[in-house]
Every structure is written in structure tokens, then in C-alpha cells.
Design a protein around this motif. Structure first.
Motif, PDB file in Angstrom:
ATOM      1  N   ASP A  63       5.767   4.251  54.129  1.00 13.75           N
ATOM      2  CA  ASP A  63       5.450   4.914  55.399  1.00 13.75           C
ATOM      3  C   ASP A  63       4.110   5.638  55.307  1.00 13.75           C
ATOM      4  N   TYR A  64       3.088   4.940  54.811  1.00 12.59           N
ATOM      5  CA  TYR A  64       1.804   5.603  54.583  1.00 12.59           C
ATOM      6  C   TYR A  64       1.145   6.084  55.872  1.00 12.59           C
ATOM      7  N   LYS A  65       1.544   5.544  57.023  1.00 11.92           N
ATOM      8  CA  LYS A  65       0.974   5.962  58.306  1.00 11.92           C
ATOM      9  C   LYS A  65       1.685   7.165  58.906  1.00 11.92           C
ATOM     10  N   VAL A  66       2.741   7.635  58.263  1.00 13.60           N
ATOM     11  CA  VAL A  66       3.536   8.748  58.789  1.00 13.60           C
ATOM     12  C   VAL A  66       3.022  10.061  58.206  1.00 13.60           C
ATOM     13  N   PHE A  67       2.767  11.038  59.085  1.00 10.64           N
ATOM     14  CA  PHE A  67       2.316  12.355  58.631  1.00 10.64           C
ATOM     15  C   PHE A  67       3.495  13.128  58.037  1.00 10.64           C
ATOM     16  N   ARG A  68       3.275  13.752  56.874  1.00 15.03           N
ATOM     17  CA  ARG A  68       4.303  14.538  56.192  1.00 15.03           C
ATOM     18  C   ARG A  68       3.789  15.947  55.932  1.00 15.03           C
TER      19      ARG A  68
END
Length: 272
Positions: free
Chosen positions: A250-255
Motif C-alpha cells: 500500500d505504498y500509495k496510502v498515507f500513514r
């Protein structure tokens, strides 16, 4: 890499004689040259758990993260320019321990091979520099597959006995069909600052990874650690991550995630 602490009467040192501890440069050289010392830790090895920041914690977004990272020296001999050849391997796993069946949602594999050179200035050990060819992927197939490669140059330099600066720059090539825009999120280079007390009982670090683009878009990692006892290598460990690309799936998801747990650190300092 192994660092040896000796009394402050030693001649070759990184710390002035008035300090509590010094690092004997000759002992550092012997540690690199010792043919018996092949296997060791590379980056921090940790198991941490915690919730997101800024959103409601749930069973799916409160998870555990653990990292295993090792290095193996591949040759007995010292190579040209007084370098050493190593095999590196780091594995990171995101584990949803609160969900039914305890699924491991993302597993990232990061092997590499590279040359490391310890740095000495006026018979003082000040750090090291490494040139590494590395691969990273998540072992999945079809649309969940993620993969890239990079040639990295990394350096760790002690400014004084308690403060170290570090940086890593890479020439990447993305070979994954489903992550062509990976550099927009995982970045092009990183740099940071580490503080460690003279007693080595506690410290902290900040690491910034620049994502692609001209704006000030950084992935940020802030860490704190405290050694449980003076003679052990286990630390209470806290990590805050803010940005994209924490995991490959999920590299496009902000954490924005805060986790705490236990960490085992390499001798002297950690690589990033």
C-alpha cells in the motif's frame, strides 16, 4: 561492524580524553580485519505495535511491525581501498494481530550486496561509507506484485561522540509492472540525524526521505530508544512514521502511525 570502548587513556580515539568513554580506532580496524567476525546485525531489529495518529484506531489499522536485518562478510581478505564485501538482508512484516486469524498483510524483502569502507581522520574513527546494490519486493504476484532495484551510496558520520549524521542516495530502476510510480511515494534519497548519550543508555533519531517532486514532500520517521540494562543490547523502542511508502503493498496510502516495543541494535550505530 564492531566498536570497542576503552578507558580514556588510549592514544587513538574519537572522543577527547576528558569524556567518559572513547572508541579506540586501532580496535575498530582490528574488528573489521578479524577473519572470525563474519555475521552480524545490519539495521535495527525490532518488534513494535501501535495505533494510527489522527484517526480512530480499529482492528485493521492498529498493527504490529517487525524487522529482521543482518549482514554477512563474504571475503576473508581486505579489498582495494581498504573496503570489505558484505551481503545484506532486511525483512519487514506488517502483522494485523488484532484481526481474526492474525493475518500478515505485507511482507517486504530487501537483499543487497555491497562494499563498506570504515573512515578514519587523524587516527580517529568517524564513521563509514557503503556502496550497495539492492533489490526490494513483496513476493506477491499479479496486481499485488511490487518490485524495484537501486544502486545506493550510504554514509554515517559522527560529528562528535553523541551526534551522527547519515544519508543515503540511490540510482533506482523500477521493474514492477504495478508500481511504476513508486518513486513518487518511496522517494529518491534520505538523510537524518541521530543522538546517543555517552553512556549509550538512551538516544533518538529523525530520518527524512524525499519523495519525487520539487515541493517539500518528505516521509518522516522519528525514533526514541532506552536500554533496559547497561550490559544488555535490548532497548525499549518507540517509532513514529508519517508519510507514504511505509510498506510496499500500500505504498500509495498515507500513514501516520505510532508504535512501541523492543529493539535490538547493531554495535556502535544503526544503518538506515
Amino acid at each position: 561492524m564492531i566498536a570497542v570502548l576503552v578507558p580514556h587513556t588510549s592514544v587513538a580515539q574519537i572522543i577527547a580524553p576528558s569524556k567518559e568513554e572513547v572508541i579506540d580506532a586501532d580496535s575498530v580496524r582490528r574488528a573489521f580485519d578479524d577473519n572470525r567476525s563474519y555475521f552480524g546485525l545490519y539495521k535495527d531489529n525490532y518488534f513494535i505495535f501501535g495505533p494510527p495518529i489522527g484517526s480512530k484506531p480499529t482492528r485493521s489499522n492498529t498493527n504490529a511491525l517487525f524487522q529482521i536485518s543482518i549482514s554477512q562478510r563474504l571475503t576473508r581478505s581486505v579489498l582495494p581501498l581498504h573496503t570489505y564485501l558484505y551481503l545484506f538482508y532486511t525483512q519487514r512484516c506488517f502483522w494485523n494481530v488484532l484481526e481474526k486469524s492474525f493475518p500478515m498483510t505485507d511482507l517486504n524483502f530487501n537483499p543487497g550486496i555491497g562494499l563498506t569502507k570504515p573512515l578514519f581522520v587523524k587516527d580517529r574513527f568517524i564513521g563509514k561509507v557503503s556502496l550497495i546494490l539492492e533489490h526490494e519486493s513483496n513476493g506477491r504476484d499479479s496486481t499485488a506484485s511490487r518490485s524495484w532495484n537501486r544502486l545506493s551510496i550510504a554514509g554515517n558520520i559522527w560529528l562528535d561522540p553523541m551526534i551522527m549524521v547519515h544519508g543515503k542516495f540511490w540510482a533506482p530502476w523500477v521493474d514492477g509492472e504495478n508500481n511504476r510510480d513508486l518513486l513518487d511515494y518511496m522517494g529518491l534519497y534520505q538523510f537524518g540525524l541521530t543522538y546517543r548519550s555517552l553512556t549509550q543508555r538512551f538516544g533518538g533519531s529523525i530520518r527524512l526521505t524525499k519523495r519525487r517532486g520539487w515541493n517539500l514532500n518528505y516521509n518522516t520517521v522519528i525514533e526514541f530508544y532506552y536500554k533496559l540494562t547497561a550490559n544488555d543490547n535490548q532497548y525499549l523502542f518507540a517509532q513514529y512514521y508519517n508519510g507514504y511508502g511505509e510498506g510496499m503493498l500500500d505504498y500509495k496510502v498515507f500513514r501516520s502511525q505510532f508504535r512501541v516495543g523492543i529493539c535490538i541494535k547493531p554495535p556502535f550505530f544503526s544503518d538506515y
